[in-house]
Write an enzyme that holds these catalytic residues in place. Structure first.
Site, PDB file in Angstrom:
ATOM      1  CB  CYS A   1      -0.938   0.002   1.199  1.00  0.00           C
ATOM      2  SG  CYS A   1      -0.171  -0.576   2.711  1.00  0.00           S
TER       3      CYS A   1
ATOM      4  CG  HIS B   1      -0.893   3.771   4.831  1.00  0.00           C
ATOM      5  ND1 HIS B   1      -1.609   3.413   5.940  1.00  0.00           N
ATOM      6  CD2 HIS B   1      -0.282   2.629   4.403  1.00  0.00           C
ATOM      7  CE1 HIS B   1      -1.445   2.118   6.181  1.00  0.00           C
ATOM      8  NE2 HIS B   1      -0.653   1.615   5.260  1.00  0.00           N
TER       9      HIS B   1
HETATM   10  P1  NAP Z   1      -7.139  -9.641   8.017  1.00  0.00           P
HETATM   11  O1  NAP Z   1      -8.153  -8.601   8.266  1.00  0.00           O
HETATM   12  O2  NAP Z   1      -6.417 -10.222   9.176  1.00  0.00           O
HETATM   13  O3  NAP Z   1      -7.820 -10.831   7.164  1.00  0.00           O
HETATM   14  C1  NAP Z   1      -7.137 -12.022   6.859  1.00  0.00           C
HETATM   15  C2  NAP Z   1      -7.984 -12.863   5.923  1.00  0.00           C
HETATM   16  O4  NAP Z   1      -7.232 -14.032   5.557  1.00  0.00           O
HETATM   17  C3  NAP Z   1      -9.273 -13.350   6.566  1.00  0.00           C
HETATM   18  O5  NAP Z   1     -10.284 -13.449   5.614  1.00  0.00           O
HETATM   19  C4  NAP Z   1      -8.866 -14.747   7.032  1.00  0.00           C
HETATM   20  O6  NAP Z   1      -9.950 -15.634   7.168  1.00  0.00           O
HETATM   21  C5  NAP Z   1      -8.007 -15.179   5.866  1.00  0.00           C
HETATM   22  N1  NAP Z   1      -7.166 -16.299   6.237  1.00  0.00           N
HETATM   23  C6  NAP Z   1      -6.254 -16.341   7.242  1.00  0.00           C
HETATM   24  N2  NAP Z   1      -5.722 -17.579   7.321  1.00  0.00           N
HETATM   25  C7  NAP Z   1      -6.310 -18.316   6.350  1.00  0.00           C
HETATM   26  C8  NAP Z   1      -6.199 -19.655   5.935  1.00  0.00           C
HETATM   27  N3  NAP Z   1      -5.369 -20.519   6.535  1.00  0.00           N
HETATM   28  N4  NAP Z   1      -6.959 -20.083   4.885  1.00  0.00           N
HETATM   29  C9  NAP Z   1      -7.800 -19.229   4.290  1.00  0.00           C
HETATM   30  N5  NAP Z   1      -7.961 -17.934   4.634  1.00  0.00           N
HETATM   31  C10 NAP Z   1      -7.230 -17.493   5.657  1.00  0.00           C
HETATM   32  O7  NAP Z   1      -6.001  -9.113   7.052  1.00  0.00           O
HETATM   33  P2  NAP Z   1      -6.100  -8.055   5.840  1.00  0.00           P
HETATM   34  O8  NAP Z   1      -5.762  -6.717   6.338  1.00  0.00           O
HETATM   35  O9  NAP Z   1      -7.372  -8.237   5.098  1.00  0.00           O
HETATM   36  O10 NAP Z   1      -4.856  -8.500   4.977  1.00  0.00           O
HETATM   37  C11 NAP Z   1      -4.790  -9.760   4.367  1.00  0.00           C
HETATM   38  C12 NAP Z   1      -3.518  -9.846   3.547  1.00  0.00           C
HETATM   39  O11 NAP Z   1      -3.610  -8.924   2.465  1.00  0.00           O
HETATM   40  C13 NAP Z   1      -2.232  -9.449   4.305  1.00  0.00           C
HETATM   41  O12 NAP Z   1      -1.691 -10.544   5.007  1.00  0.00           O
HETATM   42  C14 NAP Z   1      -1.353  -8.973   3.192  1.00  0.00           C
HETATM   43  O13 NAP Z   1      -0.682 -10.052   2.600  1.00  0.00           O
HETATM   44  C15 NAP Z   1      -2.340  -8.358   2.225  1.00  0.00           C
HETATM   45  N6  NAP Z   1      -2.412  -6.912   2.408  1.00  0.00           N
HETATM   46  C16 NAP Z   1      -1.829  -6.176   1.515  1.00  0.00           C
HETATM   47  C17 NAP Z   1      -1.839  -4.825   1.627  1.00  0.00           C
HETATM   48  C18 NAP Z   1      -1.129  -4.040   0.620  1.00  0.00           C
HETATM   49  O14 NAP Z   1      -0.326  -3.255   1.038  1.00  0.00           O
HETATM   50  N7  NAP Z   1      -1.414  -4.210  -0.662  1.00  0.00           N
HETATM   51  C19 NAP Z   1      -2.465  -4.169   2.657  1.00  0.00           C
HETATM   52  C20 NAP Z   1      -3.082  -4.932   3.612  1.00  0.00           C
HETATM   53  C21 NAP Z   1      -3.041  -6.310   3.441  1.00  0.00           C
HETATM   54  P3  NAP Z   1     -10.630 -15.940   8.610  1.00  0.00           P
HETATM   55  O15 NAP Z   1     -11.623 -14.832   8.812  1.00  0.00           O
HETATM   56  O16 NAP Z   1     -11.284 -17.255   8.384  1.00  0.00           O
HETATM   57  O17 NAP Z   1      -9.541 -15.962   9.622  1.00  0.00           O
HETATM   58  O1  3JN Z   2       1.219  -2.473   7.445  1.00  0.00           O
HETATM   59  C1  3JN Z   2       0.679  -1.912   6.496  1.00  0.00           C
HETATM   60  O2  3JN Z   2       0.239  -0.760   6.564  1.00  0.00           O
HETATM   61  C2  3JN Z   2       0.556  -2.623   5.207  1.00  0.00           C
HETATM   62  C3  3JN Z   2       0.695  -4.076   5.407  1.00  0.00           C
HETATM   63  C4  3JN Z   2       0.803  -4.916   4.417  1.00  0.00           C
HETATM   64  C5  3JN Z   2       1.023  -6.332   4.675  1.00  0.00           C
HETATM   65  C6  3JN Z   2       0.576  -6.910   5.864  1.00  0.00           C
HETATM   66  C7  3JN Z   2       0.837  -8.251   6.124  1.00  0.00           C
HETATM   67  C8  3JN Z   2       1.556  -9.007   5.230  1.00  0.00           C
HETATM   68  C9  3JN Z   2       1.712  -7.094   3.745  1.00  0.00           C
HETATM   69  C10 3JN Z   2       2.092  -6.486   2.443  1.00  0.00           C
HETATM   70  O3  3JN Z   2       1.202  -6.284   1.651  1.00  0.00           O
HETATM   71  O4  3JN Z   2       3.253  -6.199   2.187  1.00  0.00           O
HETATM   72  C11 3JN Z   2       2.003  -8.424   4.035  1.00  0.00           C
HETATM   73  C12 3JN Z   2       2.777  -9.275   3.100  1.00  0.00           C
HETATM   74  O5  3JN Z   2       4.006  -9.271   3.180  1.00  0.00           O
HETATM   75  O6  3JN Z   2       2.155  -9.947   2.299  1.00  0.00           O
END
Ligand code: NAP
Ligand code: 3JN
Length: 334
Positions: free
Chosen positions: A131, A244
């Site tokens: 992000c 952010h």
């Molecule tokens: P979150 O609110 O903690 O949600 C995590 C999601 O993953 C929930 O739907 C969870 O399901 C699911 N999950 C966890 N373990 C799993 C498993 N073993 N099998 C299937 N589903 C599973 O996190 P979030 O903020 O949405 O972020 C999720 C991911 O997106 C991050 O880890 C990161 O890689 C990515 N992300 C990227 C950015 C970016 O900068 N582009 C920003 C934020 C996040 P349950 O509800 O069943 O636990």
């Molecule tokens: O912390 C933030 O503001 C953004 C977080 C992104 C994030 C959170 C958990 C795992 C990432 C990411 O997108 O880089 C990851 C990841 O490494 O996949």
């Protein structure tokens, strides 16, 4: 795409990013024939609303991707590493929000306003950047096209929603506890986040930088296709729920005035310039939240270098920083 749209799956549908996917797919009227909502066994059986219909969440497994055209992944890097190749083998195109595939040379890392052409060489997986990187490159690229960038020094002020739903809950609970004179509970962060700033996002590396900082450096060079661009980052978590903010210092090889930079940015896709300090007009996180644009303001000359600018860049980290950018990539596939 079939005549009546794509078969879409969201992996991590119950999370902070997953929820935003549902909103954005609905808002943008993305052509969907069927929608599979996938998460862990913990939330299988729950329902989520999409286009006024309840859809049951299913447990992710190896058979989840049969007949899926587009799989939007946001369940963390280890799930993406394991299941993205399975989805591709089943015939889906994966758009992955994690860092698992971003730096893989065979995987395009795409911000539609910056390098939409990179989608053309995908082999099944397209990576969505971090992000903090996304909002920075949306603001940097138009300037780079006019006066090549030599060096960027960025400090981020990142909202807790970047750490998922649990962190949003932790900040709310800490604020409530503090106002009712109770002690705070810490689960997501190693320190109290309420009324505090933590110079620590993701894990520390041996060189003293965090992985979040290294992601910003490497991803920026890959998206902007310029390995010679120097990038130095400090990433800080602040007690903000959504949005952010970034202080971005840019050094150029050629002259570029604040007025010209303002005009260029005002005409650039995905950017909104809010820059009239005399009227207290500049971007702020709570006003950026819920919007699609990358907001840029405080554009001013950095007189400590020959050709330099400072600016303040703010965007909704869950929208443009994650779900919206991924849906924009999906729109380019249609
Ligand atoms: P979150 O609110 O903690 O949600 C995590 C999601 O993953 C929930 O739907 C969870 O399901 C699911 N999950 C966890 N373990 C799993 C498993 N073993 N099998 C299937 N589903 C599973 O996190 P979030 O903020 O949405 O972020 C999720 C991911 O997106 C991050 O880890 C990161 O890689 C990515 N992300 C990227 C950015 C970016 O900068 N582009 C920003 C934020 C996040 P349950 O509800 O069943 O636990
Ligand atoms: O912390 C933030 O503001 C953004 C977080 C992104 C994030 C959170 C958990 C795992 C990432 C990411 O997108 O880089 C990851 C990841 O490494 O996949």
């Amino acid at each position: 795409m079939g005549e009546d749209g794509f078969n879409v799956a969201i992996v991590g549908a119950t999370g902070a990013v997953g929820n935003e996917f549902l909103k954005i797919l609905e808002e943008r009227d993305f052509p969907i024939k069927s929608l599979a909502l996938l998460a862990s066994a913990r939330s299988a059986g729950e329902t989520l609303m999409f286009r006024k219909r309840d859809i049951e969440v299913e447990e992710l497994d190896e058979d989840s991707f049969e007949n899926i055209d587009i799989a939007l992944f946001s369940a963390g890097g280890s799930i993406s590493k394991e299941f993205a190749p399975i989805a591709v083998k089943a015939g889906a195109t994966v758009i992955d929000n994690s860092s698992a595939w971003r730096m893989d040379k065979a995987v395009p890392l795409v911000v539609p306003e910056v390098n939409p052409g990179a989608i053309a060489w995908h082999k099944g997986i397209i990576a969505n950047p971090n992000c903090s990187t996304i909002q920075m490159v949306v603001a940097l690229n138009p300037l780079h096209q006019k006066a090549k960038i030599k060096r960027v020094v960025v400090s981020t002020y990142q909202a807790v929603s970047g750490s998922g739903q649990k962190a949003v809950d932790e900040l709310s609970q800490q604020v409530r506890s503090l106002f009712s004179m109770q002690g705070v509970k810490k689960n997501v962060y190693p320190h109290q986040i309420a009324f505090n700033c933590l110079p620590h996002i993701d894990v520390f590396q041996e060189d003293g930088y965090t992985k979040e900082e290294i992601k910003m450096v490497n991803e920026t060079k890959k998206i902007m296709d310029d390995d010679s661009m120097e990038v130095s980052a400090t990433c800080v978590r602040v007690p903000v729920f959504f949005g952010h903010s970034e202080s971005v210092n840019v050094e150029f090889y050629e002259p570029i005035s604040p007025e010209y930079a303002r005009d260029i940015l005002a005409m650039s896709p995905g950017v909104a310039v809010l820059d009239d300090p005399s009227q207290n007009i500049y971007p702020v996180a709570i006003e950026a939240a819920g919007n699609d644009e990358v907001f840029v303001g405080r554009i001013r000359k950095d007189s400590t270098v020959e050709y330099g600018l400072n600016m303040w860049v703010v965007s909704d980290n869950i929208r443009k920083g994650a779900a919206l950018n991924a849906v924009q990539i999906a729109e380019l596939l249609s």
